[in-house]
Write an enzyme that holds these catalytic residues in place. Structure first.
Site, PDB file in Angstrom:
ATOM      1  N   GLU A  20      -0.888  -9.411  -0.606  1.00  0.00           N
ATOM      2  CA  GLU A  20      -2.205  -9.314  -0.525  1.00  0.00           C
ATOM      3  C   GLU A  20      -3.162  -9.259  -1.983  1.00  0.00           C
ATOM      4  O   GLU A  20      -4.099 -10.308  -2.153  1.00  0.00           O
ATOM      5  CB  GLU A  20      -2.826  -8.304   0.220  1.00  0.00           C
ATOM      6  CG  GLU A  20      -2.378  -8.575   1.749  1.00  0.00           C
ATOM      7  CD  GLU A  20      -2.795  -7.440   2.528  1.00  0.00           C
ATOM      8  OE1 GLU A  20      -2.191  -6.241   2.376  1.00  0.00           O
ATOM      9  OE2 GLU A  20      -3.546  -7.678   3.653  1.00  0.00           O
ATOM     10  N   GLU A  47       4.380  -5.837   6.953  1.00  0.00           N
ATOM     11  CA  GLU A  47       3.786  -4.703   7.766  1.00  0.00           C
ATOM     12  C   GLU A  47       4.274  -4.503   9.218  1.00  0.00           C
ATOM     13  O   GLU A  47       4.322  -3.278   9.743  1.00  0.00           O
ATOM     14  CB  GLU A  47       2.262  -5.071   7.926  1.00  0.00           C
ATOM     15  CG  GLU A  47       1.379  -4.752   6.544  1.00  0.00           C
ATOM     16  CD  GLU A  47       1.638  -5.842   5.522  1.00  0.00           C
ATOM     17  OE1 GLU A  47       2.280  -6.905   5.778  1.00  0.00           O
ATOM     18  OE2 GLU A  47       0.736  -5.925   4.617  1.00  0.00           O
ATOM     19  N   GLY A  79       0.598  -4.922   0.798  1.00  0.00           N
ATOM     20  CA  GLY A  79      -0.556  -5.123  -0.114  1.00  0.00           C
ATOM     21  C   GLY A  79      -0.628  -5.724  -1.531  1.00  0.00           C
ATOM     22  O   GLY A  79      -1.382  -6.252  -2.238  1.00  0.00           O
ATOM     23  N   ALA A 100       1.071  -1.111  -0.101  1.00  0.00           N
ATOM     24  CA  ALA A 100       0.123  -0.015   0.121  1.00  0.00           C
ATOM     25  C   ALA A 100       0.981   1.287  -0.019  1.00  0.00           C
ATOM     26  O   ALA A 100       2.121   1.147   0.434  1.00  0.00           O
ATOM     27  CB  ALA A 100      -0.901  -0.166   1.160  1.00  0.00           C
TER      28      ALA A 100
HETATM   29  N1  CO8 Z   1       4.685   3.118  -0.745  1.00  0.00           N
HETATM   30  C1  CO8 Z   1       4.977   4.133  -1.337  1.00  0.00           C
HETATM   31  N2  CO8 Z   1       6.094   4.409  -2.019  1.00  0.00           N
HETATM   32  C2  CO8 Z   1       6.965   3.283  -2.070  1.00  0.00           C
HETATM   33  C3  CO8 Z   1       6.484   1.807  -1.649  1.00  0.00           C
HETATM   34  C4  CO8 Z   1       5.228   1.894  -0.940  1.00  0.00           C
HETATM   35  N3  CO8 Z   1       4.867   0.788  -0.305  1.00  0.00           N
HETATM   36  N4  CO8 Z   1       7.630   1.336  -1.816  1.00  0.00           N
HETATM   37  C5  CO8 Z   1       8.551   1.904  -2.670  1.00  0.00           C
HETATM   38  N5  CO8 Z   1       8.209   2.843  -2.649  1.00  0.00           N
HETATM   39  C6  CO8 Z   1       8.861   4.058  -3.247  1.00  0.00           C
HETATM   40  C7  CO8 Z   1      10.172   4.470  -2.543  1.00  0.00           C
HETATM   41  O1  CO8 Z   1       9.880   5.390  -1.659  1.00  0.00           O
HETATM   42  C8  CO8 Z   1      10.959   5.113  -3.747  1.00  0.00           C
HETATM   43  O2  CO8 Z   1      10.357   6.243  -3.976  1.00  0.00           O
HETATM   44  P1  CO8 Z   1      11.504   7.523  -4.223  1.00  0.00           P
HETATM   45  O3  CO8 Z   1      12.125   7.118  -5.288  1.00  0.00           O
HETATM   46  O4  CO8 Z   1      10.669   8.866  -4.143  1.00  0.00           O
HETATM   47  O5  CO8 Z   1      12.455   7.555  -2.887  1.00  0.00           O
HETATM   48  C9  CO8 Z   1      10.638   4.348  -4.771  1.00  0.00           C
HETATM   49  O6  CO8 Z   1       9.473   3.415  -4.380  1.00  0.00           O
HETATM   50  C10 CO8 Z   1      11.824   3.150  -4.969  1.00  0.00           C
HETATM   51  O7  CO8 Z   1      11.718   2.435  -3.813  1.00  0.00           O
HETATM   52  P2  CO8 Z   1      13.413   2.177  -3.120  1.00  0.00           P
HETATM   53  O8  CO8 Z   1      14.287   3.275  -3.478  1.00  0.00           O
HETATM   54  O9  CO8 Z   1      13.044   1.939  -1.804  1.00  0.00           O
HETATM   55  O10 CO8 Z   1      13.622   0.980  -4.012  1.00  0.00           O
HETATM   56  P3  CO8 Z   1      14.747  -0.228  -3.623  1.00  0.00           P
HETATM   57  O11 CO8 Z   1      14.992  -1.162  -4.546  1.00  0.00           O
HETATM   58  O12 CO8 Z   1      15.803   0.272  -2.894  1.00  0.00           O
HETATM   59  O13 CO8 Z   1      13.732  -1.219  -2.502  1.00  0.00           O
HETATM   60  C11 CO8 Z   1      11.918  -2.162  -1.339  1.00  0.00           C
HETATM   61  C12 CO8 Z   1      12.869  -1.780  -2.981  1.00  0.00           C
HETATM   62  C13 CO8 Z   1      12.659  -3.196  -0.826  1.00  0.00           C
HETATM   63  C14 CO8 Z   1      10.651  -2.844  -2.223  1.00  0.00           C
HETATM   64  C15 CO8 Z   1      11.764  -0.951  -0.832  1.00  0.00           C
HETATM   65  O14 CO8 Z   1      11.137   0.170  -1.546  1.00  0.00           O
HETATM   66  C16 CO8 Z   1      10.550  -1.277   0.444  1.00  0.00           C
HETATM   67  O15 CO8 Z   1      10.979  -1.586   1.451  1.00  0.00           O
HETATM   68  N6  CO8 Z   1       9.255  -0.658   0.122  1.00  0.00           N
HETATM   69  C17 CO8 Z   1       8.359  -0.905   1.243  1.00  0.00           C
HETATM   70  C18 CO8 Z   1       7.664  -2.078   1.263  1.00  0.00           C
HETATM   71  C19 CO8 Z   1       6.807  -2.381   2.518  1.00  0.00           C
HETATM   72  O16 CO8 Z   1       6.763  -2.014   3.610  1.00  0.00           O
HETATM   73  N7  CO8 Z   1       5.319  -2.556   2.047  1.00  0.00           N
HETATM   74  C20 CO8 Z   1       4.371  -2.728   2.696  1.00  0.00           C
HETATM   75  C21 CO8 Z   1       3.595  -1.479   2.814  1.00  0.00           C
HETATM   76  S1  CO8 Z   1       2.424  -1.564   4.067  1.00  0.00           S
HETATM   77  C22 CO8 Z   1       1.187  -2.337   3.271  1.00  0.00           C
HETATM   78  O17 CO8 Z   1       1.241  -2.811   2.281  1.00  0.00           O
HETATM   79  C23 CO8 Z   1      -0.087  -2.594   4.356  1.00  0.00           C
HETATM   80  C24 CO8 Z   1      -1.160  -3.020   3.313  1.00  0.00           C
HETATM   81  C25 CO8 Z   1      -2.614  -2.749   3.963  1.00  0.00           C
HETATM   82  C26 CO8 Z   1      -2.973  -1.376   4.291  1.00  0.00           C
HETATM   83  C27 CO8 Z   1      -4.115  -1.118   4.787  1.00  0.00           C
HETATM   84  C28 CO8 Z   1      -4.764   0.243   4.631  1.00  0.00           C
HETATM   85  C29 CO8 Z   1      -4.896   0.755   5.932  1.00  0.00           C
END
Ligand code: CO8
Length: 256
Positions: free
Chosen positions: A113, A133, A110, A65
């Site tokens: 999911e 999460e 997400g 998400a």
């Molecule tokens: N949300 C928003 N932006 C994101 C997300 C995300 N989930 N994942 C990556 N991005 C963005 C980064 O911020 C970055 O943006 P910018 O270039 O502007 O800085 C861009 O995408 C590229 O990402 P990275 O530079 O981090 O890329 P890497 O190759 O270094 O890393 C990863 C890749 C490992 C996937 C890393 O991006 C990461 O850890 N992302 C987050 C993963 C995460 O924690 N996902 C779970 C999110 S919570 C969720 O999904 C809950 C679902 C239920 C929600 C319920 C609603 C209330």
């Protein structure tokens, strides 16, 4: 509706839907859910479409998400955002056409999911799966707590949910989270081959298989058996009779 995040291509009865916001690793925001709901309604009504494939553009399927959209939400907004996601993913489960996820890269939170709401998953060997999460002090909000254990079993689910570990496509295959792992350049070719195989089967039988199998898992065993018998019977006198007759006559069935 004009789609900005979802790109759809229809070929030979198969709709390939690509989630395309690679600059944010295809993170799921409100716009995604608006588009996905509208697209599902369109694909549902489109008789040309027999099977749907979901994939992502770039190095992610979906990295979760959208954290940037969620960070300032209060509790009430969190519940609302969770329910929008749950309802959308339930629609993917409920649409009476098979949906396959072709997981090209990160399927996290997400994203995992979303992949789990499809009927089954084929993955590139570069794909990574996880429910991270708890790293963010959150829990899954798009029914991941419910679907993961149903797909991989309780202990595999709790291991992934507690540790937030990212697992490889091969580990996901071992757990039953994905059904096939292929080279990245074979992902769409293989997903299309599977989709075409399914599209060649009795169309009503395929729809009923999805309905009965999914309903049975949600309800009780005996109610599931009742529904199975009813739907089994409904194929006699039409598609089932044609399929069996074609077999006995050593010809291809002529599906209507
Ligand atoms: N949300 C928003 N932006 C994101 C997300 C995300 N989930 N994942 C990556 N991005 C963005 C980064 O911020 C970055 O943006 P910018 O270039 O502007 O800085 C861009 O995408 C590229 O990402 P990275 O530079 O981090 O890329 P890497 O190759 O270094 O890393 C990863 C890749 C490992 C996937 C890393 O991006 C990461 O850890 N992302 C987050 C993963 C995460 O924690 N996902 C779970 C999110 S919570 C969720 O999904 C809950 C679902 C239920 C929600 C319920 C609603 C209330």
């Amino acid at each position: 509706m004009k789609y900005e995040i979802l790109k759809t291509e229809i070929q030979e009865g198969i709709a390939i839907v690509t989630i395309s916001r690679p600059e944010a690793l295809n993170a799921l925001n409100s716009k995604f859910f608006t588009e996905m709901n509208s697209l599902l309604e369109e694909l549902d009504k489109n008789n040309e479409v027999k099977v749907i494939i979901l994939t992502g553009e770039g190095k992610a399927f979906v990295a979760g998400a959208d954290i940037a959209e969620m960070v300032n939400m209060n509790s009430e907004q969190g519940i609302k955002f969770s329910k929008i996601g749950q309802q959308t993913f339930n629609k993917i489960e409920d649409i009476d056409k098979p949906v396959i996820a072709a997981v090209n890269g990160f399927a996290l939170g997400g994203g995992c999911e979303l992949a789990m709401s499809t009927d089954f998953r084929i993955a590139s060997n570069l794909a990574k799966f996880g429910q991270p999460e708890v790293n963010l002090g959150l829990i899954p909000g798009y029914a991941g707590t419910q679907r993961l254990a149903r797909i991989v079993g309780l202990s595999n689910a709790l291991y992934l949910l507690y540790t937030a570990d990212m697992i490889t496509a091969d580990e996901a295959l071992r757990m039953g989270l994905v059904q096939k792992v292929v080279e990245p350049d074979q992902l769409i070719t293989e997903a299309l081959a599977m989709a075409k195989k399914i599209a060649s089967k009795g169309p009503n039988a395929v729809k009923k298989v999805k309905k009965v199998t999914r309903k049975g898992l949600l309800g009780d065993f005996y109610a599931g058996c009742e529904l199975e018998a009813k739907e089994f019977g409904s194929l006699f006198g039409n598609e089932g009779t044609e399929g069996m007759t074609a077999f006995l006559e050593k010809r291809k069935p002529n599906w209507k």
